[in-house]
Design an enzyme around this catalytic site. Sequence first.
Site, PDB file in Angstrom:
ATOM      1  N   GLU A 120       4.026  63.289  30.242  1.00  0.00           N
ATOM      2  CA  GLU A 120       3.023  62.627  29.077  1.00  0.00           C
ATOM      3  C   GLU A 120       2.871  63.736  28.081  1.00  0.00           C
ATOM      4  O   GLU A 120       2.730  65.010  28.533  1.00  0.00           O
ATOM      5  CB  GLU A 120       1.755  62.120  29.782  1.00  0.00           C
ATOM      6  CG  GLU A 120       0.967  61.420  28.596  1.00  0.00           C
ATOM      7  CD  GLU A 120      -0.297  60.925  29.066  1.00  0.00           C
ATOM      8  OE1 GLU A 120      -0.838  59.891  28.546  1.00  0.00           O
ATOM      9  OE2 GLU A 120      -0.839  61.100  30.196  1.00  0.00           O
TER      10      GLU A 120
ATOM     11  N   THR B 157      -6.400  60.639  30.008  1.00  0.00           N
ATOM     12  CA  THR B 157      -5.790  61.849  30.442  1.00  0.00           C
ATOM     13  C   THR B 157      -6.350  63.138  29.638  1.00  0.00           C
ATOM     14  O   THR B 157      -6.387  64.199  30.496  1.00  0.00           O
ATOM     15  CB  THR B 157      -4.147  61.592  30.309  1.00  0.00           C
ATOM     16  OG1 THR B 157      -4.204  61.369  28.752  1.00  0.00           O
ATOM     17  CG2 THR B 157      -3.746  60.372  31.164  1.00  0.00           C
TER      18      THR B 157
ATOM     19  N   ASN C 218       3.047  52.594  20.416  1.00  0.00           N
ATOM     20  CA  ASN C 218       2.465  51.671  21.377  1.00  0.00           C
ATOM     21  C   ASN C 218       1.895  50.471  20.416  1.00  0.00           C
ATOM     22  O   ASN C 218       1.605  50.448  19.251  1.00  0.00           O
ATOM     23  CB  ASN C 218       1.218  52.489  21.640  1.00  0.00           C
ATOM     24  CG  ASN C 218       1.402  53.530  22.784  1.00  0.00           C
ATOM     25  OD1 ASN C 218       1.536  53.484  23.881  1.00  0.00           O
ATOM     26  ND2 ASN C 218       1.255  54.578  22.076  1.00  0.00           N
TER      27      ASN C 218
ATOM     28  N   LYS D  78       9.195  57.105  22.539  1.00  0.00           N
ATOM     29  CA  LYS D  78       9.159  57.986  23.717  1.00  0.00           C
ATOM     30  C   LYS D  78      10.774  58.288  23.797  1.00  0.00           C
ATOM     31  O   LYS D  78      10.742  59.488  24.700  1.00  0.00           O
ATOM     32  CB  LYS D  78       8.458  57.226  24.840  1.00  0.00           C
ATOM     33  CG  LYS D  78       7.016  57.020  24.590  1.00  0.00           C
ATOM     34  CD  LYS D  78       6.541  56.449  26.030  1.00  0.00           C
ATOM     35  CE  LYS D  78       5.059  56.153  26.140  1.00  0.00           C
ATOM     36  NZ  LYS D  78       4.645  55.467  24.962  1.00  0.00           N
TER      37      LYS D  78
ATOM     38  N   SER E 181      -0.202  45.331  24.723  1.00  0.00           N
ATOM     39  CA  SER E 181       0.938  45.141  25.312  1.00  0.00           C
ATOM     40  C   SER E 181       0.667  45.062  26.648  1.00  0.00           C
ATOM     41  O   SER E 181      -0.275  45.906  27.218  1.00  0.00           O
ATOM     42  CB  SER E 181       2.174  45.881  24.846  1.00  0.00           C
ATOM     43  OG  SER E 181       1.952  47.115  25.223  1.00  0.00           O
TER      44      SER E 181
ATOM     45  N   SER F 174      13.422  49.784  20.649  1.00  0.00           N
ATOM     46  CA  SER F 174      13.430  51.088  21.535  1.00  0.00           C
ATOM     47  C   SER F 174      11.944  51.481  21.265  1.00  0.00           C
ATOM     48  O   SER F 174      11.087  50.827  20.973  1.00  0.00           O
ATOM     49  CB  SER F 174      14.227  52.086  20.748  1.00  0.00           C
ATOM     50  OG  SER F 174      14.410  53.352  21.539  1.00  0.00           O
TER      51      SER F 174
ATOM     52  N   GLY G 107       8.008  39.085  28.168  1.00  0.00           N
ATOM     53  CA  GLY G 107       7.038  40.155  27.789  1.00  0.00           C
ATOM     54  C   GLY G 107       6.558  40.068  26.616  1.00  0.00           C
ATOM     55  O   GLY G 107       6.358  39.309  25.928  1.00  0.00           O
TER      56      GLY G 107
ATOM     57  N   LYS H 225      15.682  55.266  27.451  1.00  0.00           N
ATOM     58  CA  LYS H 225      15.655  54.477  26.006  1.00  0.00           C
ATOM     59  C   LYS H 225      16.463  55.385  25.100  1.00  0.00           C
ATOM     60  O   LYS H 225      17.146  54.716  24.141  1.00  0.00           O
ATOM     61  CB  LYS H 225      14.325  54.420  25.763  1.00  0.00           C
ATOM     62  CG  LYS H 225      13.490  53.560  26.551  1.00  0.00           C
ATOM     63  CD  LYS H 225      14.145  52.137  26.464  1.00  0.00           C
ATOM     64  CE  LYS H 225      14.115  51.256  25.326  1.00  0.00           C
ATOM     65  NZ  LYS H 225      14.424  49.847  25.323  1.00  0.00           N
TER      66      LYS H 225
END
Length: 619
Positions: A549, A473, A448, A410, A452, A407, A286, A422
């Site tokens: 969100e 958004t 963030n 969020k 990624s 972690s 990842g 999480k």
Amino acid sequence: MTTDFIAMILIWYSLNYSSETLRIFVIDIGSNGGRYLEPGSLKSFLAAYFLALTYLLLSGFYRSRIGSYESKLTLLRSIFGSLIFGISYSLFILLIDRHTGLPFYIYLFLSIANFIILYSVLNIIRDLASYILYTKDIKDNSKDVLIYGAGAAGLQLLNTIKDDININIVGLFDDSKNLQGSEIAGFRVYGKKQHLKNLKLKYPNLIVYLAIPSLDSEYRHKIITNLEKLKLAVKTMPGLHDLVSNDKKLVEMQDLSLDDILPRKSSFYSNFNFNNETIMITGAGGSIGSELVRQVLKGAPKKIILFDISEYNLYKIQSEIESIVALKKSHMSLVPILGDVKNKNRIKEIISRHSVDTIYHSAAYKHVPIVEYTENIFEGIQNNIFGTHSICSAARETNVTKVVLISTDKAVRPTNVMGATKRMAEMIAQSFNADKNDTKFCMVRFGNVMNSSGSVIPLFMQQIKDGGPITITHKDVTRFFMTIPEAANLVLQAGELSKGGEVFILNMGEQVKILDLAERLIHLSGRNIAKDNNTDGIQISEIGLRPGEKLYEELLISGTEGITPNEKIFIVNEKFLDKQSLENKLNRLIEASTNYDVDSAIDILETTVEGYTQGNKVI
């Protein structure tokens, strides 16, 4: 080789019809009673020609390509070949044609003259052949490109792309006063801001190729900001790890990363010593996991275990690290393992067989809308919660020295399933640490990371390439951002600071407004922001907040953060359930999962994770 033969014929022709000139020259200087030198015979000429030809063949001169790819070695070979011809021709005139009795300087003159004639004709013909064969015919739809940086990297890039018919190089740009106004390979080197403005006016779709990899991030950011103000599209060279892993080549210019747009100004990197240790990294393929691998490698560990469920991601990071190891001639052992973090017995077997010292657990499902979808809720629970439980349990039973859980912000007062899972993963690690044993458990929480797999940046760049619109958004949404290398390095530093049980949070700086970020990316792609459907450019559209969100993100749950020796790392005290209570919750989650009872699962998360309510409206 054909061009050289033509050159020789021309030389022979010129020699045979220049005897009058030679005669006058010799008479005028009063050589030997008016005796003059006749041109050598064809026999002497051919002997000298084949001697020079033999050298050129053996030296590899004819293996060099005519045109822009000729090297300095090719130039030297043509010089030596011409010298051999000039000197040997004079010697053969003396030995074969027996033109004796003339002063030495006559033969010296003849040698120099023949050297100059051959070298000049040879290179003129090769230049003409290069012009005829390799002059590119620029396509009408070719890209107008300005190379920013006339150093080694810029020149290498220039040499790579200048014959590409799809690219029209308009010049180079460099602020060095020694280079400004000069020409390199026929291309002008610009150096003033006004030059950039004029070029933008002349070439409205101009793209700047940034070829200055040696610059520090602050100066690089200044350059990019100046280019952004001129609404110039900017692309940059691939990073070192992309080049090493053969995923990218020098000519494969790529879009700017958010790292280029929002750089960190303070120094944060630290070197580590993993000498004689075996490090296991879950989710190694990842974005965070792969960067952890790169930085752990610098600490010279004995062995790195790459653990990932994705065969493709595992292959990519394995190939890259193997290339680096081979380049450094390192003796480190690299072990790529396909597997699932939920399989405790498999994890235990790997840890025991390879004597793992430290585990960095970065494997997780982290895309909020996907995990929020009803069909995927139990997959998120299984992977994020029970996968973490499996890692912690296996580590404790095999006496691993330390487990560091990656972690997310969020997990703080979560409004979504992903964040709730999480936070429960954090509580599991806290619970295991509280249960006295030799293994230390800690967590590192951050926001963030730029570029990624879960970042908005790749999505925005693709939307710009597609002509828009960019979808956000909400115009007031803000997010913390951190570069991937910075986050990974601070994770390693936090792991070193851990004495067990800590929840580390990283100083993410100021939150960034996503709308501002979208506008900057549009400018750096060379486009305008369209205000409506009738305006040329890229539109920015609001689509509304997604389920779960937030408008903004948090890093704390409660209490006051404690300081550490690193100003970018803090410690917070978070409440968690005792081992027995937590095990009861986990057993209930297993039962809900078995029965596919989503409502019960959500109820367990709500009663376990502080601040989480599925029915909450987004903030």
